[in-house]
Design a protein around this motif. Sequence first.
Motif, PDB file in Angstrom:
ATOM      1  N   GLU A   1       0.847  -1.189   0.000  1.00 52.85           N
ATOM      2  CA  GLU A   1       0.000   0.000   0.000  1.00 52.85           C
ATOM      3  C   GLU A   1       0.878   1.233   0.000  1.00 52.85           C
ATOM      4  N   TRP A   2       0.359   2.270  -0.649  1.00 48.91           N
ATOM      5  CA  TRP A   2       0.999   3.581  -0.699  1.00 48.91           C
ATOM      6  C   TRP A   2      -0.054   4.588  -0.253  1.00 48.91           C
ATOM      7  N   PHE A   3       0.288   5.458   0.672  1.00 51.98           N
ATOM      8  CA  PHE A   3      -0.591   6.533   1.114  1.00 51.98           C
ATOM      9  C   PHE A   3       0.158   7.839   0.936  1.00 51.98           C
ATOM     10  N   SER A   4      -0.518   8.851   0.404  1.00 46.20           N
ATOM     11  CA  SER A   4       0.104  10.161   0.248  1.00 46.20           C
ATOM     12  C   SER A   4      -0.906  11.246   0.585  1.00 46.20           C
ATOM     13  N   ALA A   5      -0.693  11.896   1.719  1.00 43.73           N
ATOM     14  CA  ALA A   5      -1.546  13.019   2.088  1.00 43.73           C
ATOM     15  C   ALA A   5      -1.314  14.188   1.140  1.00 43.73           C
ATOM     16  N   SER A   6      -0.073  14.393   0.703  1.00 48.79           N
ATOM     17  CA  SER A   6       0.221  15.518  -0.190  1.00 48.79           C
ATOM     18  C   SER A   6      -0.423  15.332  -1.570  1.00 48.79           C
ATOM     19  N   ASP A   7      -0.493  14.099  -2.051  1.00 46.31           N
ATOM     20  CA  ASP A   7      -1.141  13.830  -3.342  1.00 46.31           C
ATOM     21  C   ASP A   7      -2.631  13.508  -3.188  1.00 46.31           C
ATOM     22  N   GLN A   8      -3.083  13.324  -1.936  1.00 46.43           N
ATOM     23  CA  GLN A   8      -4.472  12.929  -1.679  1.00 46.43           C
ATOM     24  C   GLN A   8      -4.782  11.651  -2.459  1.00 46.43           C
TER      25      GLN A   8
ATOM     26  N   VAL B   1      -4.953  -8.074  -7.859  1.00 44.91           N
ATOM     27  CA  VAL B   1      -5.838  -6.905  -7.815  1.00 44.91           C
ATOM     28  C   VAL B   1      -5.064  -5.667  -7.389  1.00 44.91           C
ATOM     29  N   GLU B   2      -5.545  -4.531  -7.846  1.00 43.89           N
ATOM     30  CA  GLU B   2      -4.941  -3.244  -7.500  1.00 43.89           C
ATOM     31  C   GLU B   2      -6.054  -2.208  -7.439  1.00 43.89           C
ATOM     32  N   ASN B   3      -5.952  -1.313  -6.493  1.00 39.10           N
ATOM     33  CA  ASN B   3      -6.923  -0.247  -6.322  1.00 39.10           C
ATOM     34  C   ASN B   3      -6.165   1.072  -6.187  1.00 39.10           C
ATOM     35  N   ILE B   4      -6.550   2.068  -6.985  1.00 36.29           N
ATOM     36  CA  ILE B   4      -5.941   3.397  -6.889  1.00 36.29           C
ATOM     37  C   ILE B   4      -7.068   4.401  -6.682  1.00 36.29           C
ATOM     38  N   ASP B   5      -7.010   5.123  -5.580  1.00 39.69           N
ATOM     39  CA  ASP B   5      -7.998   6.168  -5.273  1.00 39.69           C
ATOM     40  C   ASP B   5      -7.319   7.525  -5.392  1.00 39.69           C
ATOM     41  N   LEU B   6      -7.837   8.363  -6.280  1.00 37.75           N
ATOM     42  CA  LEU B   6      -7.299   9.708  -6.493  1.00 37.75           C
ATOM     43  C   LEU B   6      -8.359  10.709  -6.027  1.00 37.75           C
ATOM     44  N   PHE B   7      -8.186  11.226  -4.826  1.00 39.55           N
ATOM     45  CA  PHE B   7      -9.212  12.075  -4.228  1.00 39.55           C
ATOM     46  C   PHE B   7      -9.251  13.473  -4.834  1.00 39.55           C
ATOM     47  N   LYS B   8      -8.138  13.957  -5.388  1.00 35.43           N
ATOM     48  CA  LYS B   8      -8.154  15.280  -6.028  1.00 35.43           C
ATOM     49  C   LYS B   8      -9.063  15.294  -7.251  1.00 35.43           C
TER      50      LYS B   8
ATOM     51  N   GLY C   1     -16.243  10.863  -1.113  1.00 30.82           N
ATOM     52  CA  GLY C   1     -15.583  10.985   0.173  1.00 30.82           C
ATOM     53  C   GLY C   1     -14.273  11.735   0.113  1.00 30.82           C
ATOM     54  N   GLN C   2     -13.569  11.685   1.250  1.00 34.83           N
ATOM     55  CA  GLN C   2     -12.315  12.410   1.405  1.00 34.83           C
ATOM     56  C   GLN C   2     -11.186  11.440   1.721  1.00 34.83           C
ATOM     57  N   TYR C   3      -9.970  11.882   1.447  1.00 36.10           N
ATOM     58  CA  TYR C   3      -8.782  11.090   1.750  1.00 36.10           C
ATOM     59  C   TYR C   3      -8.730  10.797   3.241  1.00 36.10           C
ATOM     60  N   GLY C   4      -8.365   9.577   3.569  1.00 38.43           N
ATOM     61  CA  GLY C   4      -8.182   9.206   4.960  1.00 38.43           C
ATOM     62  C   GLY C   4      -7.104   8.145   5.095  1.00 38.43           C
ATOM     63  N   ASP C   5      -6.351   8.206   6.144  1.00 38.30           N
ATOM     64  CA  ASP C   5      -5.260   7.267   6.402  1.00 38.30           C
ATOM     65  C   ASP C   5      -5.553   6.605   7.747  1.00 38.30           C
ATOM     66  N   PRO C   6      -5.627   5.268   7.781  1.00 36.72           N
ATOM     67  CA  PRO C   6      -5.936   4.612   9.060  1.00 36.72           C
ATOM     68  C   PRO C   6      -4.918   4.901  10.160  1.00 36.72           C
ATOM     69  N   LEU C   7      -3.682   5.245   9.792  1.00 39.54           N
ATOM     70  CA  LEU C   7      -2.672   5.528  10.815  1.00 39.54           C
ATOM     71  C   LEU C   7      -2.858   6.890  11.461  1.00 39.54           C
ATOM     72  N   SER C   8      -3.622   7.777  10.825  1.00 40.25           N
ATOM     73  CA  SER C   8      -3.802   9.118  11.387  1.00 40.25           C
ATOM     74  C   SER C   8      -4.635   9.107  12.670  1.00 40.25           C
ATOM     75  N   ILE C   9      -5.337   8.022  12.930  1.00 39.39           N
ATOM     76  CA  ILE C   9      -6.167   7.928  14.146  1.00 39.39           C
ATOM     77  C   ILE C   9      -5.292   7.904  15.400  1.00 39.39           C
ATOM     78  N   ILE C  10      -3.972   7.688  15.231  1.00 38.36           N
ATOM     79  CA  ILE C  10      -3.067   7.658  16.383  1.00 38.36           C
ATOM     80  C   ILE C  10      -3.166   8.947  17.190  1.00 38.36           C
ATOM     81  N   SER C  11      -3.483  10.054  16.524  1.00 37.97           N
ATOM     82  CA  SER C  11      -3.561  11.333  17.241  1.00 37.97           C
ATOM     83  C   SER C  11      -4.663  11.344  18.296  1.00 37.97           C
ATOM     84  N   ALA C  12      -5.696  10.527  18.110  1.00 38.88           N
ATOM     85  CA  ALA C  12      -6.805  10.481  19.075  1.00 38.88           C
ATOM     86  C   ALA C  12      -6.767   9.241  19.968  1.00 38.88           C
TER      87      ALA C  12
END
Length: 195
Positions: A45-52, A65-72, A91-102
Motif C-alpha cells: 500500500e501507498w498513502f500520500s496526504a500531499s497527493d491525496q 488486484v490493485e486499487n488506486i484512489d485519487l481524491f483530487k 468521500g475524502q482522503y483518509g489514512d488509518p494511521l492518522s487515528i493515532i492522534s486520538a
Amino acid sequence: FIVLVAFIALAFAQTKPSFPTNYHATISETEITSRGNVTISKGAEWFSASDQAIRIQGTLQGISVENIDLFKTQKQYIVENGQCQSRSLQGQYGDPLSIISAASYVGKATIDGKSTELWSFKQGSSLSVNIYAAGNAPVRVTFMQNGNGAQIDYHTFDTSVSSSDFTPPSSCSSDAKATAFKGTSASYYLGQIAA
C-alpha cells in the motif's frame, strides 16, 4: 510531594508514535464483512496526504488486484488481472494511521513475536481501532465498525513514495475498457476495502 508525583507520572508517560503522512508498506490484510472474511496476501500500500491518493495491491482469492484512489480528481481505478474498471470516488482522503492522534495508550503487546505498544481509539460502541506500533513503525492495525472491519499486518514500512506511484496502469487509459469490464467478487471486495 505533588510535584514529585507529577514528575514520576511524566517520566512513565508513553510517547505516541509519529507516523509519516506519505508512506509505502508491504502488508497482509484480512477484511471482516457480513459476507465473510477475505485476505489480501503479498500486499502493498501507498498513502500520500500531499497527493491525496491511496494505492493498494495484492492477491485476493488467487487474483491479482490493485486499487488506486485519487481524491483530487474523485476517481477510483480497480485493476483485476490487468483489466481496469474506473468509477467516481466519493468521500475524502483518509489514512488509518492518522487515528493515532486520538488514540490512548493501553499497554505492551506481542504481535508475531515482536514487542509492540498498543494504542486504542473507541467511539461509542460502533467504532474500535487498535494500533500496535514498534517505535514509529506500525506492526498491526485492527478496526471494527458496526460488525465489519479489518486487520492490517505491516511487514515493511518506509517513506519511499512519489506521485508516480499513483499513476493508473495503461489498461485504465480507455473509458470503453473500463465500462466493458464487469469485475468479479475479488474486485468487489477490493473496492469495499478502499471505500
